[in-house]
Design a protein around this motif. Structure first.
Motif, mmCIF file in Angstrom:
data_model
loop_
_atom_site.group_PDB
_atom_site.id
_atom_site.type_symbol
_atom_site.label_atom_id
_atom_site.label_comp_id
_atom_site.label_asym_id
_atom_site.label_seq_id
_atom_site.Cartn_x
_atom_site.Cartn_y
_atom_site.Cartn_z
ATOM 1 N N ILE A 7 0.680 -1.170 0.002
ATOM 2 C CA ILE A 7 0.050 0.062 0.081
ATOM 3 C C ILE A 7 0.925 1.188 0.022
ATOM 4 C CG2 ILE A 7 -1.577 1.415 1.346
ATOM 5 C CD1 ILE A 7 -2.684 -1.310 2.228
ATOM 6 N N VAL A 8 1.890 1.172 0.857
ATOM 7 C CA VAL A 8 2.802 2.410 0.863
ATOM 8 C C VAL A 8 3.460 2.832 -0.333
ATOM 9 C CG1 VAL A 8 4.888 3.246 2.185
ATOM 10 C CG2 VAL A 8 2.986 2.275 3.545
ATOM 11 N N ARG A 9 3.823 1.715 -1.063
ATOM 12 C CA ARG A 9 4.541 1.511 -2.396
ATOM 13 C C ARG A 9 3.799 2.175 -3.495
ATOM 14 N NH1 ARG A 9 4.259 -1.682 -6.559
ATOM 15 N NH2 ARG A 9 6.359 -1.848 -7.929
ATOM 16 N N ARG A 10 2.434 1.808 -3.411
ATOM 17 C CA ARG A 10 1.476 2.454 -4.323
ATOM 18 C C ARG A 10 1.211 3.870 -4.109
ATOM 19 N NH1 ARG A 10 -2.269 -0.899 -7.104
ATOM 20 N NH2 ARG A 10 -1.245 -2.788 -7.721
ATOM 21 N N LEU A 11 1.089 4.200 -2.905
ATOM 22 C CA LEU A 11 0.850 5.726 -2.745
ATOM 23 C C LEU A 11 2.046 6.459 -2.940
ATOM 24 C CD1 LEU A 11 -1.145 5.466 0.964
ATOM 25 C CD2 LEU A 11 -2.163 5.739 -1.557
ATOM 26 N N ALA A 12 3.146 6.030 -2.513
ATOM 27 C CA ALA A 12 4.510 6.743 -3.106
ATOM 28 C C ALA A 12 4.606 7.109 -4.603
ATOM 29 C CB ALA A 12 5.603 6.145 -2.434
ATOM 30 N N TYR A 13 4.190 5.964 -5.047
ATOM 31 C CA TYR A 13 4.199 6.107 -6.869
ATOM 32 C C TYR A 13 3.191 6.931 -7.367
ATOM 33 C CZ TYR A 13 8.263 2.691 -7.271
ATOM 34 O OH TYR A 13 9.419 1.971 -6.911
ATOM 35 N N LEU A 14 1.980 6.927 -6.819
ATOM 36 C CA LEU A 14 1.159 7.766 -7.017
ATOM 37 C C LEU A 14 1.276 9.183 -6.993
ATOM 38 C CD1 LEU A 14 -2.051 7.909 -7.944
ATOM 39 C CD2 LEU A 14 -2.746 7.985 -5.401
ATOM 40 N N TYR A 15 2.124 9.499 -5.818
ATOM 41 C CA TYR A 15 2.398 11.054 -5.533
ATOM 42 C C TYR A 15 3.377 11.215 -6.710
ATOM 43 C CZ TYR A 15 4.930 14.683 -3.384
ATOM 44 O OH TYR A 15 5.582 15.782 -3.143
ATOM 45 N N ARG A 16 4.323 10.317 -7.280
ATOM 46 C CA ARG A 16 5.339 10.676 -8.082
ATOM 47 C C ARG A 16 5.007 10.787 -9.662
ATOM 48 N NH1 ARG A 16 10.785 7.743 -5.837
ATOM 49 N NH2 ARG A 16 10.966 8.481 -3.774
ATOM 50 N N MET A 17 3.662 10.428 -9.825
ATOM 51 C CA MET A 17 3.334 10.276 -11.005
ATOM 52 C C MET A 17 3.234 11.797 -11.768
ATOM 53 S SD MET A 17 0.466 7.447 -11.357
ATOM 54 C CE MET A 17 0.756 5.612 -11.463
ATOM 55 N N PRO A 18 3.268 11.972 -13.178
ATOM 56 C CA PRO A 18 3.804 13.271 -13.712
ATOM 57 C C PRO A 18 2.815 14.248 -13.569
ATOM 58 C CG PRO A 18 3.218 11.750 -15.391
ATOM 59 C CD PRO A 18 3.322 10.878 -14.234
ATOM 60 N N THR A 19 1.596 14.221 -13.509
ATOM 61 C CA THR A 19 0.725 15.460 -13.334
ATOM 62 C C THR A 19 -0.228 15.060 -12.411
ATOM 63 O OG1 THR A 19 -0.796 14.669 -15.125
ATOM 64 C CG2 THR A 19 1.205 15.842 -15.799
ATOM 65 N N ILE A 20 -0.951 16.192 -11.767
ATOM 66 C CA ILE A 20 -2.101 16.267 -10.743
ATOM 67 C C ILE A 20 -3.257 15.531 -11.363
ATOM 68 C CG2 ILE A 20 -3.641 17.443 -9.414
ATOM 69 C CD1 ILE A 20 -1.042 17.461 -8.190
ATOM 70 N N GLU A 21 -3.283 15.803 -12.631
ATOM 71 C CA GLU A 21 -4.483 15.173 -13.241
ATOM 72 C C GLU A 21 -4.424 13.672 -13.259
ATOM 73 O OE1 GLU A 21 -4.189 19.453 -14.390
ATOM 74 O OE2 GLU A 21 -2.723 17.766 -14.729
ATOM 75 N N HIS A 22 -3.337 13.505 -13.868
ATOM 76 C CA HIS A 22 -3.259 11.815 -13.874
ATOM 77 C C HIS A 22 -3.062 11.160 -12.445
ATOM 78 C CE1 HIS A 22 -2.239 8.200 -16.176
ATOM 79 N NE2 HIS A 22 -1.091 7.853 -15.464
ATOM 80 N N GLN A 23 -2.658 11.806 -11.484
ATOM 81 C CA GLN A 23 -2.648 11.164 -10.163
ATOM 82 C C GLN A 23 -4.280 11.173 -9.664
ATOM 83 O OE1 GLN A 23 -0.544 13.877 -7.407
ATOM 84 N NE2 GLN A 23 1.537 13.612 -8.639
ATOM 85 N N LEU A 24 -4.982 12.032 -10.194
ATOM 86 C CA LEU A 24 -6.431 12.144 -9.728
ATOM 87 C C LEU A 24 -7.057 10.840 -10.253
ATOM 88 C CD1 LEU A 24 -7.192 15.763 -9.681
ATOM 89 C CD2 LEU A 24 -6.863 14.019 -7.477
ATOM 90 N N LYS A 25 -6.942 10.699 -11.731
ATOM 91 C CA LYS A 25 -7.409 9.668 -12.464
ATOM 92 C C LYS A 25 -6.960 8.217 -12.043
ATOM 93 C CE LYS A 25 -7.567 9.726 -16.912
ATOM 94 N NZ LYS A 25 -7.086 9.910 -18.447
ATOM 95 N N VAL A 26 -5.769 8.142 -11.860
ATOM 96 C CA VAL A 26 -5.288 6.900 -11.219
ATOM 97 C C VAL A 26 -5.784 6.488 -9.828
ATOM 98 C CG1 VAL A 26 -3.253 5.464 -10.769
ATOM 99 C CG2 VAL A 26 -3.522 6.959 -12.837
ATOM 100 N N GLY A 27 -5.639 7.520 -8.911
ATOM 101 C CA GLY A 27 -6.188 7.329 -7.493
ATOM 102 C C GLY A 27 -7.447 7.023 -7.369
ATOM 103 N N MET A 28 -8.479 7.704 -8.299
ATOM 104 C CA MET A 28 -9.942 7.595 -8.311
ATOM 105 C C MET A 28 -10.090 5.972 -8.742
ATOM 106 S SD MET A 28 -12.736 8.531 -7.369
ATOM 107 C CE MET A 28 -12.401 10.415 -7.520
ATOM 108 N N ASN A 29 -9.537 5.627 -9.504
ATOM 109 C CA ASN A 29 -9.421 4.240 -10.237
ATOM 110 C C ASN A 29 -8.974 3.061 -9.004
ATOM 111 O OD1 ASN A 29 -10.417 2.453 -12.266
ATOM 112 N ND2 ASN A 29 -8.121 1.899 -12.238
ATOM 113 N N TRP A 30 -8.099 3.512 -8.258
ATOM 114 C CA TRP A 30 -7.381 2.680 -7.264
ATOM 115 C C TRP A 30 -8.621 2.571 -6.405
ATOM 116 C CZ3 TRP A 30 -1.684 3.775 -6.817
ATOM 117 C CH2 TRP A 30 -0.948 3.563 -8.095
ATOM 118 N N MET A 31 -9.201 3.374 -5.889
ATOM 119 C CA MET A 31 -10.174 3.563 -4.557
ATOM 120 C C MET A 31 -11.439 2.838 -5.092
ATOM 121 S SD MET A 31 -9.804 7.247 -2.858
ATOM 122 C CE MET A 31 -10.205 8.147 -4.306
ATOM 123 N N THR A 32 -11.937 2.800 -6.417
ATOM 124 C CA THR A 32 -13.082 2.414 -6.828
ATOM 125 C C THR A 32 -13.015 1.017 -7.371
ATOM 126 O OG1 THR A 32 -13.047 3.454 -9.037
ATOM 127 C CG2 THR A 32 -13.985 4.734 -7.428
#
Length: 398
Positions: free
Chosen positions: A363-388
């Motif tokens: 979980i920590v690894r996924r969150l760390a890499y989510l934070y490092r993804m290149p743009t806020i927009e992509h972080q939000l899209k991926v993060g929302m998908n991971w949650m749902t």
């Protein structure tokens, strides 16, 4: 007569190149100084390479780890050009593309990364698959699908190289194939993960043992055939049947960089100053796998995605500073630790005084890499998908 704006050309769209481009687009350029920023890559998609292994087990989808450059660079002012680099004239400050296009640059950022050498051993280029690009992942997926749909009882896979890539690959393949898989991890040295911490090495060894991956240490590959691999151990050559060979050994600088008349080390890497400028060519910056760099404390910088991610911030600043008359900054590398995936819901990490393995580390690894993804927009899209996704999978019965 109106002066032409400066042109910054960034070759290579990996962690070093893309993140440099994004950093440059965010810096406060005054209107007369606003440069043209061009990013060139032969692929149409950025690859978040540390998550490439999760494609094997269908934990992640291509769009999550390989978004198109056009999407990432929308509204940034950065112009993306999909092409391979044919050559660079450092005296004329000109880049030639294989499409035939040529353009001048005022600042050049070299971030072309490395490639996996496939010529050291007979049969590697013909019969083995590297695992570095999204194309490699597609190739592996196709071969796995064919093997899984065949009537063969056991699927025999040899993975050459027990560094980070080989170990992570072995864990995910073993998880995907289950009882049907017969995996060998082949390593020339006497330990797996030689440069890793003891904690991560032990966690990896435990995961490989639980997944029943056979480890051949102090073993070299003599040759690879269409359905065999020949291994040398203590002077004895043993040829064994195999359905698939994966090659994760080594990295080399691309030929277009090695051919440049710039100062290089014995591996063909460009020697840079602490400000990440190529020696004798302050208009050229280099980072990532192709750069031989020492940081502000005179420590050698490892050629990792973590290093390229950090270097990009400095290169972006220093290119901006060099064009706006500001002081350039020496690169300061921060060792943030290391993370590895060891299969579905399993990972290990050490760093900043923390040691974790198992589901929590995953979980920590996924969150760390989510934070490092290149743009806020992509972080939000991926993060929302991971949650749902867990709810979606539950509702669909998968």
């Amino acid at each position: 007569m109106t002066k032409q704006p400066a042109r910054i050309c960034i070759l290579g769209g990996g962690f070093g190149g893309l993140y440099t481009a994004l950093r440059l687009s965010q810096l406060p350029w005054e209107k007369p100084q606003q440069p043209e920023i061009v990013l060139v890559d032969q692929n149409d998609r950025f690859l978040f390479s540390p998550l490439l292994y999760e494609l094997i087990t269908s934990e992640l989808q291509t769009w999550e780890i390989a978004p198109p450059y056009e999407e990432l660079l929308a509204n940034t002012g950065v112009r993306f050009t999909q092409a391979a680099v044919a050559g660079i004239d450092v005296e004329q400050q000109q880049v030639q593309l294989q499409t035939g296009a040529e353009f001048q640059y005022d600042r050049l950022v070299l971030a072309l990364g490395g490639e996996t050498p496939l010529e050291q051993v007979p049969g590697v280029a013909e019969y083995a698959i590297p695992f570095r690009t999204i194309t490699d992942a597609y190739h592996l997926e196709e071969r796995l699908r064919i093997l899984e749909e065949s009537d063969t009882d056991k699927i025999r896979i040899a993975i050459v190289g027990a560094g980070y890539s080989g170990v992570e690959l072995a864990c995910h393949l073993a998880e995907r194939l289950g009882e049907r898989g017969r995996l060998r991890l082949i390593e020339l040295g006497d330990v797996i993960l030689r440069t890793s911490t003891d904690f991560n090495r032990e966690a990896a060894r435990k995961a490989l043992n639980e997944q029943k991956v056979w480890i051949d240490l102090e073993t070299s590959v003599e040759s690879i055939g269409p359905e065999t691999i020949s291994l040398l151990y203590k002077g004895q050559v043993d040829t064994i049947p195999v359905d698939l060979v994966l090659w994760t050994v080594g990295t080399r600088v691309t030929p277009v960089v090695r051919s440049l008349p710039l100062k290089q080390n014995h591996r063909g890497q460009l020697i840079t100053s602490q400000r990440l400028q190529v020696v004798d060519h302050p208009e050229i910056f280099a980072l990532g796998d192709l750069a031989d760099c020492q940081d502000a404390d005179n420590q050698p910088v490892p050629n990792t995605a973590q290093s390229a991610f950090q270097q990009a911030d400095y290169v972006g600043w220093n290119v901006w500073a060099s064009l706006t008359g500001r002081p350039l900054l020496p690169f300061r590398y921060q060792q943030l630790g290391e993370m590895m995936t060891l299969g579905k819901d399993n990972a290990t990490l050490t760093g900043l005084g923390v040691k974790l393995d198992g589901p929590l580390a995953h979980i920590v690894r996924r969150l760390a890499y989510l934070y490092r993804m290149p743009t806020i927009e992509h972080q939000l899209k991926v993060g929302m998908n991971w949650m749902t996704r867990p709810l979606t999978d539950l509702l669909s019965g998968t």
